[in-house]
Design a protein around this motif. Structure first.
Motif, PDB file in Angstrom:
ATOM      1  N   GLU A   1       1.015   1.886  18.109  1.00 12.20           N
ATOM      2  CA  GLU A   1      -0.298   2.196  17.527  1.00 12.20           C
ATOM      3  C   GLU A   1      -0.215   3.448  16.659  1.00 12.20           C
ATOM      4  OE1 GLU A   1      -2.841   2.224  20.955  1.00 12.20           O
ATOM      5  OE2 GLU A   1      -2.865   0.031  20.887  1.00 12.20           O
ATOM      6  N   ASP A   2       0.429   4.497  17.191  1.00 12.00           N
ATOM      7  CA  ASP A   2       0.481   5.773  16.468  1.00 12.00           C
ATOM      8  C   ASP A   2       1.263   5.635  15.170  1.00 12.00           C
ATOM      9  OD1 ASP A   2      -0.965   6.823  18.468  1.00 12.00           O
ATOM     10  OD2 ASP A   2       0.677   7.957  19.404  1.00 12.00           O
ATOM     11  N   GLN A   3       2.412   4.958  15.264  1.00 10.41           N
ATOM     12  CA  GLN A   3       3.244   4.795  14.066  1.00 10.41           C
ATOM     13  C   GLN A   3       2.453   4.085  12.969  1.00 10.41           C
ATOM     14  OE1 GLN A   3       4.635   1.296  13.570  1.00 10.41           O
ATOM     15  NE2 GLN A   3       6.416   1.644  12.269  1.00 10.41           N
ATOM     16  N   LEU A   4       1.751   3.007  13.336  1.00 10.29           N
ATOM     17  CA  LEU A   4       1.049   2.219  12.322  1.00 10.29           C
ATOM     18  C   LEU A   4      -0.151   2.984  11.761  1.00 10.29           C
ATOM     19  CD1 LEU A   4       0.994  -0.542  10.902  1.00 10.29           C
ATOM     20  CD2 LEU A   4      -0.671  -1.283  12.625  1.00 10.29           C
ATOM     21  N   ALA A   5      -0.890   3.647  12.658  1.00  9.31           N
ATOM     22  CA  ALA A   5      -2.090   4.374  12.207  1.00  9.31           C
ATOM     23  C   ALA A   5      -1.695   5.493  11.248  1.00  9.31           C
ATOM     24  CB  ALA A   5      -2.835   4.943  13.407  1.00  9.31           C
ATOM     25  N   LEU A   6      -0.616   6.203  11.567  1.00  2.00           N
ATOM     26  CA  LEU A   6      -0.181   7.306  10.700  1.00  2.00           C
ATOM     27  C   LEU A   6       0.303   6.753   9.342  1.00  2.00           C
ATOM     28  CD1 LEU A   6       0.375  10.302  10.288  1.00  2.00           C
ATOM     29  CD2 LEU A   6       2.618   9.978  11.344  1.00  2.00           C
ATOM     30  N   ALA A   7       1.114   5.697   9.402  1.00  2.00           N
ATOM     31  CA  ALA A   7       1.633   5.115   8.151  1.00  2.00           C
ATOM     32  C   ALA A   7       0.478   4.651   7.267  1.00  2.00           C
ATOM     33  CB  ALA A   7       2.569   3.955   8.469  1.00  2.00           C
ATOM     34  N   ALA A   8      -0.516   3.999   7.872  1.00  3.07           N
ATOM     35  CA  ALA A   8      -1.641   3.469   7.088  1.00  3.07           C
ATOM     36  C   ALA A   8      -2.407   4.614   6.429  1.00  3.07           C
ATOM     37  CB  ALA A   8      -2.568   2.659   7.994  1.00  3.07           C
ATOM     38  N   LYS A   9      -2.666   5.671   7.221  1.00  7.26           N
ATOM     39  CA  LYS A   9      -3.403   6.819   6.692  1.00  7.26           C
ATOM     40  C   LYS A   9      -2.625   7.444   5.525  1.00  7.26           C
ATOM     41  CE  LYS A   9      -4.736  11.205   8.567  1.00  7.26           C
ATOM     42  NZ  LYS A   9      -3.635  11.981   8.922  1.00  7.26           N
ATOM     43  N   GLU A  10      -1.318   7.595   5.722  1.00  5.57           N
ATOM     44  CA  GLU A  10      -0.488   8.255   4.698  1.00  5.57           C
ATOM     45  C   GLU A  10      -0.403   7.424   3.410  1.00  5.57           C
ATOM     46  OE1 GLU A  10       0.752  11.179   4.960  1.00  5.57           O
ATOM     47  OE2 GLU A  10       1.452  11.637   6.977  1.00  5.57           O
ATOM     48  N   VAL A  11      -0.185   6.128   3.536  1.00  2.00           N
ATOM     49  CA  VAL A  11      -0.010   5.334   2.304  1.00  2.00           C
ATOM     50  C   VAL A  11      -1.353   5.128   1.599  1.00  2.00           C
ATOM     51  CG1 VAL A  11       2.115   4.209   3.097  1.00  2.00           C
ATOM     52  CG2 VAL A  11      -0.073   3.014   3.390  1.00  2.00           C
ATOM     53  N   ARG A  12      -2.406   5.048   2.379  1.00  2.00           N
ATOM     54  CA  ARG A  12      -3.731   4.885   1.762  1.00  2.00           C
ATOM     55  C   ARG A  12      -4.054   6.120   0.920  1.00  2.00           C
ATOM     56  NH1 ARG A  12      -9.155   5.981   3.092  1.00  2.00           N
ATOM     57  NH2 ARG A  12     -10.587   4.328   2.399  1.00  2.00           N
ATOM     58  N   ALA A  13      -3.783   7.291   1.498  1.00  2.00           N
ATOM     59  CA  ALA A  13      -4.088   8.542   0.787  1.00  2.00           C
ATOM     60  C   ALA A  13      -3.274   8.659  -0.501  1.00  2.00           C
ATOM     61  CB  ALA A  13      -3.791   9.723   1.697  1.00  2.00           C
ATOM     62  N   ARG A  14      -2.144   7.959  -0.557  1.00  2.00           N
ATOM     63  CA  ARG A  14      -1.262   8.096  -1.735  1.00  2.00           C
ATOM     64  C   ARG A  14      -1.351   6.906  -2.680  1.00  2.00           C
ATOM     65  NH1 ARG A  14       0.864  11.014   2.422  1.00  2.00           N
ATOM     66  NH2 ARG A  14       1.693  13.044   1.810  1.00  2.00           N
ATOM     67  N   GLY A  15      -2.310   6.024  -2.465  1.00  2.00           N
ATOM     68  CA  GLY A  15      -2.553   5.002  -3.500  1.00  2.00           C
ATOM     69  C   GLY A  15      -2.303   3.563  -3.108  1.00  2.00           C
ATOM     70  N   ALA A  16      -1.938   3.283  -1.851  1.00  2.00           N
ATOM     71  CA  ALA A  16      -1.739   1.873  -1.482  1.00  2.00           C
ATOM     72  C   ALA A  16      -3.089   1.169  -1.374  1.00  2.00           C
ATOM     73  CB  ALA A  16      -0.990   1.768  -0.161  1.00  2.00           C
ATOM     74  N   GLN A  17      -3.146  -0.059  -1.875  1.00  2.00           N
ATOM     75  CA  GLN A  17      -4.371  -0.850  -1.726  1.00  2.00           C
ATOM     76  C   GLN A  17      -4.282  -1.809  -0.546  1.00  2.00           C
ATOM     77  OE1 GLN A  17      -2.788  -0.915  -4.888  1.00  2.00           O
ATOM     78  NE2 GLN A  17      -4.097   0.661  -5.793  1.00  2.00           N
ATOM     79  N   LEU A  18      -3.050  -2.117  -0.133  1.00  2.00           N
ATOM     80  CA  LEU A  18      -2.869  -3.005   1.016  1.00  2.00           C
ATOM     81  C   LEU A  18      -1.815  -2.411   1.951  1.00  2.00           C
ATOM     82  CD1 LEU A  18      -3.252  -5.219  -1.617  1.00  2.00           C
ATOM     83  CD2 LEU A  18      -3.334  -6.726   0.338  1.00  2.00           C
ATOM     84  N   LEU A  19      -1.974  -2.730   3.241  1.00  2.00           N
ATOM     85  CA  LEU A  19      -1.031  -2.261   4.266  1.00  2.00           C
ATOM     86  C   LEU A  19      -0.111  -3.406   4.663  1.00  2.00           C
ATOM     87  CD1 LEU A  19      -0.209  -0.151   6.494  1.00  2.00           C
ATOM     88  CD2 LEU A  19      -1.953  -1.247   7.944  1.00  2.00           C
ATOM     89  N   ARG A  20       1.212  -3.143   4.659  1.00  2.00           N
ATOM     90  CA  ARG A  20       2.144  -4.141   5.172  1.00  2.00           C
ATOM     91  C   ARG A  20       2.625  -3.728   6.566  1.00  2.00           C
ATOM     92  NH1 ARG A  20       7.568  -5.791   3.995  1.00  2.00           N
ATOM     93  NH2 ARG A  20       7.557  -5.741   6.263  1.00  2.00           N
ATOM     94  N   GLY A  21       3.121  -4.693   7.325  1.00  2.00           N
ATOM     95  CA  GLY A  21       3.674  -4.391   8.644  1.00  2.00           C
ATOM     96  C   GLY A  21       3.911  -5.714   9.358  1.00  2.00           C
ATOM     97  N   GLY A  22       5.133  -5.890   9.836  1.00  2.00           N
ATOM     98  CA  GLY A  22       5.474  -7.152  10.491  1.00  2.00           C
ATOM     99  C   GLY A  22       5.238  -7.080  11.988  1.00  2.00           C
ATOM    100  N   ALA A  23       4.514  -8.072  12.502  1.00  2.00           N
ATOM    101  CA  ALA A  23       4.338  -8.184  13.956  1.00  2.00           C
ATOM    102  C   ALA A  23       5.322  -9.226  14.504  1.00  2.00           C
ATOM    103  CB  ALA A  23       2.906  -8.595  14.271  1.00  2.00           C
ATOM    104  N   PHE A  24       5.575 -10.241  13.703  1.00  2.00           N
ATOM    105  CA  PHE A  24       6.574 -11.261  14.054  1.00  2.00           C
ATOM    106  C   PHE A  24       7.730 -11.081  13.076  1.00  2.00           C
ATOM    107  CE2 PHE A  24       2.432 -12.975  15.239  1.00  2.00           C
ATOM    108  CZ  PHE A  24       2.651 -13.330  16.572  1.00  2.00           C
ATOM    109  N   LYS A  25       8.870 -10.607  13.555  1.00  2.00           N
ATOM    110  CA  LYS A  25       9.986 -10.288  12.654  1.00  2.00           C
ATOM    111  C   LYS A  25      11.057 -11.380  12.684  1.00  2.00           C
ATOM    112  CE  LYS A  25      10.201  -7.370  10.455  1.00  2.00           C
ATOM    113  NZ  LYS A  25       9.556  -7.305   9.112  1.00  2.00           N
ATOM    114  N   PRO A  26      11.389 -11.910  11.532  1.00  2.00           N
ATOM    115  CA  PRO A  26      12.475 -12.909  11.478  1.00  2.00           C
ATOM    116  C   PRO A  26      13.815 -12.185  11.419  1.00  2.00           C
ATOM    117  CG  PRO A  26      11.493 -12.624   9.299  1.00  2.00           C
ATOM    118  CD  PRO A  26      10.834 -11.626  10.199  1.00  2.00           C
TER     119      PRO A  26
END
Ligand SMILES: O=C[C@H](O)[C@H](O)COP(=O)(O)O
Ligand SMILES: C=C(OP(=O)(O)O)C(=O)O
Length: 354
Positions: A114-139
């Motif tokens: 939870e912490d890793q994803l929340a921090l990453a989302a906050k950081e990339v959003r602040a720097r210009g990302a419009q969408l968040l990526r992140g794999g829950a099911f990894k091939p």
């Protein structure tokens, strides 16, 4: 293959009559709404046969038909010549991919906590990302590698998306899970390893969510476009193409980013084209130059892996950049795009099919 484009002010009864007549003779047709227009393709239409000639005459004389195009071997519903102009694909209430705006998709390769994803989302959003990526099911290549947090990861994506307002892109690997993933994700990702898993493509399309289709690393451009056609033929026109490198003799990078495919597909297809430089090169130090190359080649956006502490990443740490590096990348690419202005290669319907 023949495809008819119907006017925006569609006379649906004319459309339905045409399709019903064609189907009555035992033939198939596939319909897809693209922007304000409708495309219908008739895969059984043999233009040289007397029946085909008669049907073509009727098509061309129908008021509701804007144009009739032969996509000449290219998949018809995805063809730029058929659509007449590039499409912008809405992914949320206030963002569409394509349509002249450059899209940034960023976040961790895999959801780890939870912490890793929340921090990453906050950081990339602040720097210009419009969408968040992140794999829950990894091939993963090896069954012993981290396979993702599965449903727990999906839940975290949903929570972080709600907290930040960022729409989520996440991979679906199993047709039976398409609906479950679609409950959380605004964009379902079909990964390179599943680019020709046709049952998965169909289930992903039927969710009605936008679908980001990676190019298989062993797929030709035409094979990739045919995979996209499965989504379109299932009635889902919200398709994003993503070039992520192909396998070549070169092994000093993870894959070889096929930058010519980006410019080529912008000429062949009306769908937005994204680039994933992270998975293409597998090295964090090459992500920025490849992203710049993608922008210059005409890509509609870039998707990158971002991790706060790549040395601890559970998947693909070597290719992840930090949030600060992501911010610098967004700024530099923005300046580059600005300096190119209208000279940036754009989709040109006049060149379609060449
Ligand atoms: O997103 C990451 C993929 O799951 C990863 O690149 C798979 O590669 P690997 O399992 O060979 O590390
Ligand atoms: C698995 C991924 O990428 P690819 O399918 O391109 O390897 C990913 O983006 O998480």
């Amino acid at each position: 293959m023949i495809v008819a484009r119907f006017r925006p002010d569609v006379l649906t009864d004319e459309q339905s009559r045409l399709v019903a007549g064609w189907r009555h003779r035992g033939h198939r047709s596939f319909r897809c709404r693209v922007g304000h227009r409708t495309l219908i393709t008739f895969p059984d239409l043999a233009a040289a046969s007397p029946e085909g000639q008669r049907f073509l005459t009727v098509l061309r004389a129908t008021r509701a038909v804007e144009t009739v195009v032969d996509s000449a071997g290219s998949p018809p519903l995805g063809s730029l010549a058929a659509a007449g102009e590039p499409t912008a694909v809405p992914v949320s209430d206030d963002w569409s991919v394509g349509g002249g705006r450059f899209t940034w998709i960023a976040g961790p390769c895999a959801v780890e906590s939870e912490d890793q994803l929340a921090l990453a989302a906050k950081e990339v959003r602040a720097r210009g990302a419009q969408l968040l990526r992140g794999g829950a099911f990894k091939p993963r290549t090896s069954p012993y590698s981290f396979q993702g947090l599965g449903r727990d990861g999906l839940r975290m994506l949903g929570e972080v998306s709600a907290a930040t307002g960022l729409p989520v892109v996440t991979e679906v690997v199993d047709p039976a899970q398409a609906e479950t993933v679609a409950e959380v994700a605004q964009v379902l990702q079909i990964g390179a390893r599943n680019a020709q898993n046709f049952a998965l493509l169909r289930e992903a399309a039927l969710t009605g969510r936008a679908v980001l289709l990676k190019r298989g690393f062993g797929c030709t451009v035409q094979e990739w476009l045919h995979s996209a056609e499965y989504l379109l033929a299932a009635g889902n026109s919200r398709v994003l193409l993503c070039e992520r490198g192909v396998r070549t003799f070169e092994n000093s990078t993870r894959f070889t980013l096929d930058i010519s495919a980006v410019s080529l597909v912008k000429r062949l297809s009306h769908l937005p084209v994204l680039v994933d430089p992270s998975h293409a090169c597998g090295r964090s130090d090459l992500v920025a130059p490849l992203a710049a190359a993608a922008a210059v080649a005409g890509a509609d956006g870039v998707m990158v892996d971002v991790h706060q502490d790549a040395s601890t990443a559970l998947c693909d740490g070597e290719q992840a950049i930090t949030a600060e590096e992501f911010g610098a990348l967004v700024d530099r690419t923005g300046r580059l795009l600005h300096s190119l202005g209208p000279d940036r290669p754009a989709a040109d319907p006049a060149m379609a099919g060449r």
